[in-house]
Design a protein around this motif. Sequence first.
Motif, PDB file in Angstrom:
ATOM      1  N   ASP A  51      41.605  -9.400  20.260  1.00  0.00           N
ATOM      2  CA  ASP A  51      41.574  -7.947  20.131  1.00  0.00           C
ATOM      3  C   ASP A  51      42.994  -7.410  20.118  1.00  0.00           C
ATOM      4  N   SER A  52      43.229  -6.411  19.265  1.00  0.00           N
ATOM      5  CA  SER A  52      44.537  -5.754  19.230  1.00  0.00           C
ATOM      6  C   SER A  52      44.330  -4.258  19.150  1.00  0.00           C
ATOM      7  N   SER A  53      45.242  -3.517  19.766  1.00  0.00           N
ATOM      8  CA  SER A  53      45.163  -2.066  19.758  1.00  0.00           C
ATOM      9  C   SER A  53      45.573  -1.534  18.397  1.00  0.00           C
ATOM     10  N   LEU A  54      44.893  -0.464  17.956  1.00  0.00           N
ATOM     11  CA  LEU A  54      45.258   0.192  16.691  1.00  0.00           C
ATOM     12  C   LEU A  54      46.686   0.696  16.756  1.00  0.00           C
ATOM     13  N   PHE A  55      47.057   1.203  17.922  1.00  0.00           N
ATOM     14  CA  PHE A  55      48.406   1.746  18.115  1.00  0.00           C
ATOM     15  C   PHE A  55      49.219   0.704  18.858  1.00  0.00           C
ATOM     16  N   GLN A  56      49.913  -0.143  18.086  1.00  0.00           N
ATOM     17  CA  GLN A  56      50.562  -1.311  18.646  1.00  0.00           C
ATOM     18  C   GLN A  56      51.650  -0.980  19.641  1.00  0.00           C
ATOM     19  N   GLY A  57      52.186   0.257  19.574  1.00  0.00           N
ATOM     20  CA  GLY A  57      53.222   0.631  20.517  1.00  0.00           C
ATOM     21  C   GLY A  57      52.724   0.643  21.942  1.00  0.00           C
ATOM     22  N   GLN A  58      51.382   0.715  22.133  1.00  0.00           N
ATOM     23  CA  GLN A  58      50.838   0.737  23.479  1.00  0.00           C
ATOM     24  C   GLN A  58      50.824  -0.650  24.096  1.00  0.00           C
ATOM     25  N   VAL A  59      50.981  -1.681  23.267  1.00  0.00           N
ATOM     26  CA  VAL A  59      50.878  -3.052  23.754  1.00  0.00           C
ATOM     27  C   VAL A  59      52.263  -3.664  23.753  1.00  0.00           C
ATOM     28  N   SER A  60      52.769  -3.977  24.939  1.00  0.00           N
ATOM     29  CA  SER A  60      54.130  -4.496  25.050  1.00  0.00           C
ATOM     30  C   SER A  60      54.115  -5.958  25.468  1.00  0.00           C
ATOM     31  N   ILE A  61      53.199  -6.725  24.894  1.00  0.00           N
ATOM     32  CA  ILE A  61      53.102  -8.134  25.252  1.00  0.00           C
ATOM     33  C   ILE A  61      54.201  -8.899  24.532  1.00  0.00           C
ATOM     34  N   ALA A  62      55.001  -9.634  25.296  1.00  0.00           N
ATOM     35  CA  ALA A  62      56.150 -10.320  24.711  1.00  0.00           C
ATOM     36  C   ALA A  62      55.871 -11.812  24.629  1.00  0.00           C
ATOM     37  N   HIS A  63      55.350 -12.264  23.513  1.00  0.00           N
ATOM     38  CA  HIS A  63      55.180 -13.691  23.293  1.00  0.00           C
ATOM     39  C   HIS A  63      56.531 -14.300  22.953  1.00  0.00           C
ATOM     40  N   LYS A 204      48.219  -1.600  37.802  1.00  0.00           N
ATOM     41  CA  LYS A 204      48.184  -1.036  36.448  1.00  0.00           C
ATOM     42  C   LYS A 204      49.553  -0.830  35.840  1.00  0.00           C
ATOM     43  N   LYS A 205      50.534  -0.460  36.658  1.00  0.00           N
ATOM     44  CA  LYS A 205      51.865  -0.192  36.104  1.00  0.00           C
ATOM     45  C   LYS A 205      52.525  -1.451  35.557  1.00  0.00           C
ATOM     46  N   ASP A 206      52.010  -2.630  35.954  1.00  0.00           N
ATOM     47  CA  ASP A 206      52.562  -3.887  35.461  1.00  0.00           C
ATOM     48  C   ASP A 206      51.954  -4.318  34.132  1.00  0.00           C
ATOM     49  N   LEU A 207      50.949  -3.582  33.649  1.00  0.00           N
ATOM     50  CA  LEU A 207      50.206  -3.986  32.464  1.00  0.00           C
ATOM     51  C   LEU A 207      50.491  -3.066  31.287  1.00  0.00           C
ATOM     52  N   PRO A 208      50.322  -3.565  30.057  1.00  0.00           N
ATOM     53  CA  PRO A 208      50.401  -2.679  28.888  1.00  0.00           C
ATOM     54  C   PRO A 208      49.391  -1.550  29.024  1.00  0.00           C
ATOM     55  N   LYS A 209      49.730  -0.382  28.510  1.00  0.00           N
ATOM     56  CA  LYS A 209      48.915   0.810  28.700  1.00  0.00           C
ATOM     57  C   LYS A 209      47.475   0.614  28.236  1.00  0.00           C
ATOM     58  N   SER A 210      47.305   0.010  27.051  1.00  0.00           N
ATOM     59  CA  SER A 210      45.955  -0.133  26.507  1.00  0.00           C
ATOM     60  C   SER A 210      45.093  -1.043  27.359  1.00  0.00           C
ATOM     61  N   ILE A 211      45.713  -1.978  28.092  1.00  0.00           N
ATOM     62  CA  ILE A 211      44.952  -2.875  28.961  1.00  0.00           C
ATOM     63  C   ILE A 211      44.726  -2.237  30.319  1.00  0.00           C
ATOM     64  N   ALA A 212      45.717  -1.520  30.823  1.00  0.00           N
ATOM     65  CA  ALA A 212      45.566  -0.846  32.116  1.00  0.00           C
ATOM     66  C   ALA A 212      44.419   0.151  32.095  1.00  0.00           C
ATOM     67  N   MET A 213      44.146   0.733  30.922  1.00  0.00           N
ATOM     68  CA  MET A 213      43.081   1.731  30.797  1.00  0.00           C
ATOM     69  C   MET A 213      41.695   1.113  30.977  1.00  0.00           C
ATOM     70  N   THR A 214      41.569  -0.205  30.908  1.00  0.00           N
ATOM     71  CA  THR A 214      40.254  -0.843  30.969  1.00  0.00           C
ATOM     72  C   THR A 214      39.723  -0.989  32.392  1.00  0.00           C
ATOM     73  N   SER A 215      40.590  -0.927  33.386  1.00  0.00           N
ATOM     74  CA  SER A 215      40.227  -1.078  34.810  1.00  0.00           C
ATOM     75  C   SER A 215      39.882  -2.513  35.201  1.00  0.00           C
ATOM     76  N   ALA A 216      40.083  -3.474  34.313  1.00  0.00           N
ATOM     77  CA  ALA A 216      39.810  -4.870  34.662  1.00  0.00           C
ATOM     78  C   ALA A 216      40.901  -5.380  35.599  1.00  0.00           C
ATOM     79  N   PRO A 217      40.540  -5.993  36.738  1.00  0.00           N
ATOM     80  CA  PRO A 217      41.547  -6.578  37.624  1.00  0.00           C
ATOM     81  C   PRO A 217      42.356  -7.638  36.875  1.00  0.00           C
ATOM     82  N   ALA A 218      43.631  -7.752  37.232  1.00  0.00           N
ATOM     83  CA  ALA A 218      44.518  -8.679  36.532  1.00  0.00           C
ATOM     84  C   ALA A 218      45.215  -9.607  37.519  1.00  0.00           C
ATOM     85  N   LEU A 219      45.340 -10.860  37.117  1.00  0.00           N
ATOM     86  CA  LEU A 219      46.018 -11.882  37.902  1.00  0.00           C
ATOM     87  C   LEU A 219      47.065 -12.542  37.015  1.00  0.00           C
ATOM     88  N   SER A 220      48.282 -12.669  37.531  1.00  0.00           N
ATOM     89  CA  SER A 220      49.348 -13.307  36.780  1.00  0.00           C
ATOM     90  C   SER A 220      49.574 -14.714  37.309  1.00  0.00           C
TER      91      SER A 220
END
Length: 283
Positions: A51-63, A204-220
């Motif tokens: 899945d990818s966001s329509l507005f790519q600027g919201q996703v700051s994933i650095a591969h 949430k502040k550690d996650l890309p905006k589009s993912i933080a909006m989902t409310s899914a817990p995240a583990l790094s």
Amino acid sequence: MRILATSSERIRVITSGITVVVMASFITSCANSPTFSRTVYEDPTVLVRLDSSLFQGQVSIAHAGHIPELTAADLAEILRSVRIQSEISFVSYWILRKEPQSEPAFLNEDVQLLAPHLRAALAKARPNETAVFFLRRTREDGIPLVTTGGLFIQGNQLHVLLANARRPTTTQRKLETARDAPLHPLGELDFHFVPAPYQTTLVKKDLPKSIAMTSAPALSVDYRAWLVGLLQPRRGSSPSQTEPEFPAALIEEKLHRLKTWREQGLITNDEYLQKRQELLKHF
């Protein structure tokens, strides 16, 4: 002339109104963050897609341009290490006096189904894509249990998102919702992650905006440290033990993997030499 002027004013008002509506719609669609999807694997039980966001600027994933040297077996071990704990309920704690215990987020049979397809998804992922998954099991009483979430890589971190963990789902509509939006919990979250070594819970502040909006817990998961730690030979119970702790073929495989990690820049040359020397002691 006045009639013409009045007509022109009305046209301008109507045009302005249409512009406002269009702009409002555009802003709303930005907030809803529409996604595009690419299916990697799908059957009645398992769905894995990108899945990818329509507005790519919201996703700051650095591969880093490639996924780490994670085999499907390595990814399976990481998923097995992820643990969750149910939130304390009044009935469980104060009446039944039952302390919540941590449990695997992914059952072994679920890991075997998910790991190969998630590994393939991560290999295909573009910089703005998240590998999401849907897994359906059926309880003994016939109630479907769904597990949904996603994975993405950011630097040296493998982020694990878990929206639903074996959640009972009694309606077809909820099943379809879970399949369509794997990063959105179907109800109130009733669990939290229990971090293990090399793992950290994220806010949430550690996650890309589009993912933080989902409310899914995240583990790094620090996969680089985890991979290096995986190479650390376990010490025998006796210091004078002369038998090798690992078969020669296994040590050879670890040495080959260690060299690959150095070539890919996942470990430094000093780390490579140190781990190589430790492994050679066990021949």
